[in-house]
Design a protein around this motif. Structure first.
Motif, short mmCIF file in Angstrom:
data_model
loop_
_atom_site.label_atom_id
_atom_site.label_comp_id
_atom_site.label_asym_id
_atom_site.label_seq_id
_atom_site.Cartn_x
_atom_site.Cartn_y
_atom_site.Cartn_z
N SER A 128 16.55 -40.90 35.26
CA SER A 128 17.11 -39.75 34.68
C SER A 128 16.55 -38.76 34.00
O SER A 128 17.05 -37.67 33.58
CB SER A 128 18.46 -40.05 33.97
OG SER A 128 19.24 -41.08 34.49
N GLU A 129 15.22 -39.03 33.65
CA GLU A 129 14.35 -38.15 32.87
C GLU A 129 13.31 -37.42 33.72
O GLU A 129 13.46 -37.36 34.78
CB GLU A 129 13.46 -39.23 31.91
CG GLU A 129 14.48 -39.89 31.04
CD GLU A 129 15.52 -39.23 30.26
OE1 GLU A 129 15.29 -38.33 29.61
OE2 GLU A 129 16.66 -39.53 30.36
N GLU A 130 12.54 -36.64 33.08
CA GLU A 130 11.65 -35.86 33.57
C GLU A 130 10.83 -36.48 34.88
O GLU A 130 10.36 -37.59 34.62
CB GLU A 130 10.54 -35.05 32.98
CG GLU A 130 11.05 -33.66 32.38
CD GLU A 130 12.19 -33.71 31.39
OE1 GLU A 130 13.10 -33.67 31.84
OE2 GLU A 130 11.88 -34.09 30.28
N MET A 131 10.57 -35.76 35.99
CA MET A 131 9.75 -36.18 37.00
C MET A 131 8.53 -35.12 37.32
O MET A 131 8.85 -34.03 37.12
CB MET A 131 10.72 -36.46 38.32
CG MET A 131 11.48 -37.68 38.02
SD MET A 131 12.29 -38.37 39.80
CE MET A 131 13.39 -39.34 39.25
N PHE A 132 7.53 -35.66 37.55
CA PHE A 132 6.40 -34.85 37.82
C PHE A 132 5.85 -34.71 39.10
O PHE A 132 5.57 -35.60 39.63
CB PHE A 132 5.30 -35.35 36.80
CG PHE A 132 5.69 -35.51 35.39
CD1 PHE A 132 6.15 -34.50 34.55
CD2 PHE A 132 5.83 -36.80 34.95
CE1 PHE A 132 6.62 -34.95 33.22
CE2 PHE A 132 6.06 -37.14 33.62
CZ PHE A 132 6.62 -36.31 33.05
N ALA A 133 5.73 -33.58 39.62
CA ALA A 133 5.16 -33.21 40.98
C ALA A 133 3.62 -33.35 40.89
O ALA A 133 3.02 -33.48 42.03
CB ALA A 133 5.65 -31.65 41.47
N GLN A 134 2.92 -33.26 39.87
CA GLN A 134 1.58 -33.03 39.71
C GLN A 134 1.10 -34.36 38.62
O GLN A 134 1.92 -34.63 37.65
CB GLN A 134 0.97 -31.65 39.37
CG GLN A 134 1.20 -30.84 40.41
CD GLN A 134 0.72 -29.50 40.22
OE1 GLN A 134 0.58 -28.99 38.86
NE2 GLN A 134 0.34 -28.66 40.83
N TYR A 135 -0.15 -34.33 38.47
CA TYR A 135 -0.58 -35.41 37.55
C TYR A 135 -0.57 -34.82 36.06
O TYR A 135 -0.92 -33.55 35.89
CB TYR A 135 -2.10 -35.57 37.80
CG TYR A 135 -2.95 -36.42 36.45
CD1 TYR A 135 -2.96 -37.67 36.59
CD2 TYR A 135 -3.68 -35.61 35.86
CE1 TYR A 135 -3.45 -38.59 35.46
CE2 TYR A 135 -4.69 -36.12 34.88
CZ TYR A 135 -4.37 -37.64 34.71
OH TYR A 135 -5.11 -38.34 33.57
N GLN A 136 -0.28 -35.68 35.13
CA GLN A 136 0.02 -35.30 33.83
C GLN A 136 -1.15 -35.65 32.86
O GLN A 136 -1.16 -36.83 32.70
CB GLN A 136 1.37 -35.94 33.14
CG GLN A 136 2.50 -35.29 33.95
CD GLN A 136 2.93 -33.83 34.00
OE1 GLN A 136 3.19 -33.32 32.87
NE2 GLN A 136 2.71 -33.04 35.29
N PRO A 137 -1.87 -34.70 32.49
CA PRO A 137 -3.05 -35.19 31.81
C PRO A 137 -2.97 -35.50 30.36
O PRO A 137 -3.66 -36.49 29.85
CB PRO A 137 -4.06 -33.86 31.71
CG PRO A 137 -2.89 -32.64 31.91
CD PRO A 137 -1.97 -33.35 32.83
N ASP A 138 -1.64 -34.88 29.63
CA ASP A 138 -1.21 -35.57 28.34
C ASP A 138 -0.40 -36.92 28.76
O ASP A 138 0.76 -36.66 28.53
CB ASP A 138 -0.49 -34.37 27.64
CG ASP A 138 -0.08 -34.89 26.30
OD1 ASP A 138 -0.10 -36.10 25.79
OD2 ASP A 138 0.30 -33.79 25.51
N TRP A 139 -1.01 -37.84 28.69
CA TRP A 139 -0.42 -39.13 28.89
C TRP A 139 0.94 -39.51 27.82
O TRP A 139 1.87 -39.93 28.38
CB TRP A 139 -1.39 -40.39 29.05
CG TRP A 139 -0.55 -41.60 29.39
CD1 TRP A 139 -0.21 -42.16 30.58
CD2 TRP A 139 -0.46 -42.74 28.63
NE1 TRP A 139 0.26 -43.30 30.56
CE2 TRP A 139 0.40 -43.71 29.20
CE3 TRP A 139 -0.44 -43.07 27.09
CZ2 TRP A 139 0.59 -44.92 28.77
CZ3 TRP A 139 -0.09 -44.08 26.66
CH2 TRP A 139 0.51 -45.22 27.56
N VAL A 140 0.56 -39.24 26.55
CA VAL A 140 1.49 -39.60 25.65
C VAL A 140 2.75 -38.88 25.78
O VAL A 140 3.87 -39.43 25.88
CB VAL A 140 0.88 -39.48 24.18
CG1 VAL A 140 2.05 -39.86 23.06
CG2 VAL A 140 -0.19 -40.41 23.91
N THR A 141 2.46 -37.68 25.78
CA THR A 141 3.65 -36.80 26.16
C THR A 141 4.40 -37.20 27.33
O THR A 141 5.62 -36.89 27.37
CB THR A 141 3.46 -35.27 26.07
OG1 THR A 141 2.59 -34.84 24.86
CG2 THR A 141 4.21 -34.23 26.35
#
Length: 266
Positions: free
Chosen positions: A132-145
């Motif tokens: 139910s939370e955010e999904m990402f279409a691209q790699y997220q460099p800020d892993w913690v966030t």
């Protein structure tokens, strides 16, 4: 492998990627659960008639969780032996012994319902903490966030819920510090709440009651079921050239059916 009928190599491959790339579309197998369940509106090329009724039948694919895990474990273990991966032969022998004991000592009327009931209970507990939370279409460099944005904890309101969730109500703590003993999660929770406030994490420290988080996940399935297919939506198993894409991996999920992970043992 011997005790649970699950392969450590399969689990490490699948779950380490889930922890590293949580909710990354086309990469994280835990949100690539089509054609039975869609966590987001798919491209028409990947659509299924089942999507339109997924909020009414979700408990059926949930029930198959452990059965799929067992099948995938066998598949990956055999493939690992052929590739001479470390420990693969020992895993295969462990699986063989597990099924020899299971099929010899336990009647089918006991172990078959147990597999499907445990799959249903596990999926109900671990699925809502991410989908139910955010999904990402691209790699997220800020892993913690990205972990904060893609994870929601469950707030258990009674001792039975605390026991049933088994520590997985602290899903964010588990994702950020997977090797930490679960009995330390409550103290860590206070620290992470402060970290989220101090660093203005989008959405903050996310948590909802154990029943509210289940409702949120059901409403997600309902919204996705009622939407029209979306041309250009990220492919559920990624595309050639996408880093970490499921379709270019050796995972059983690359060919189609995958199972929701337990972010728990997760």
């Amino acid at each position: 492998a011997l005790a649970a009928g699950l392969g450590p190599t399969w689990w490490s491959d699948k779950h380490n990627k889930h922890h590293a790339l949580t909710n990354e579309q086309g990469v994280d197998e835990d949100i690539a659960t089509d054609p039975f369940l869609f966590a987001y509106v798919p491209d028409p090329s990947q659509d299924s008639p089942l999507r339109k009724i997924q909020h009414w039948i979700f408990f059926l694919p949930f029930s198959f969780l452990f059965a799929l895990w067992r099948f995938d474990s066998i598949t990956v273990t055999i493939d690992s032996v052929s590739k001479n991966r470390r420990g693969a032969k020992a895993e295969l022998y462990g699986l063989m012994m597990h099924y020899a004991i299971l099929l010899t000592l336990f009647p089918a009327a006991v172990w078959i319902p147990a597999v499907f009931m445990s799959g249903l209970m596990s999926a109900i507990i671990v699925t809502p903490t991410h989908q139910s939370e955010e999904m990402f279409a691209q790699y997220q460099p800020d892993w913690v966030t990205a972990q904060f944005e893609s994870t929601r904890n469950a707030v258990c309101t009674n001792p039975f819920s605390e026991w049933l969730w088994g520590g997985m109500q602290y899903q964010l703590e588990h994702h950020l510090f997977p090797s930490m003993p679960r009995n330390r999660y409550p103290k860590l929770k206070v620290m992470l709440q402060k970290f989220a406030r101090d660093h203005n994490i989008p959405g903050g420290y996310r948590e909802s009651g154990e029943f509210e988080i289940l409702k949120m996940n059901w409403l997600l399935y309902k919204r996705v079921a009622e939407a029209d297919a979306l041309p250009g939506a990220p492919l559920t198993r990624g595309a050639p050239g996408q880093q970490g894409a499921i379709v270019t991996s050796s995972s059983p999920a690359a060919t189609g059916v995958v199972s929701v992970s337990s972010s728990s043992s997760s």
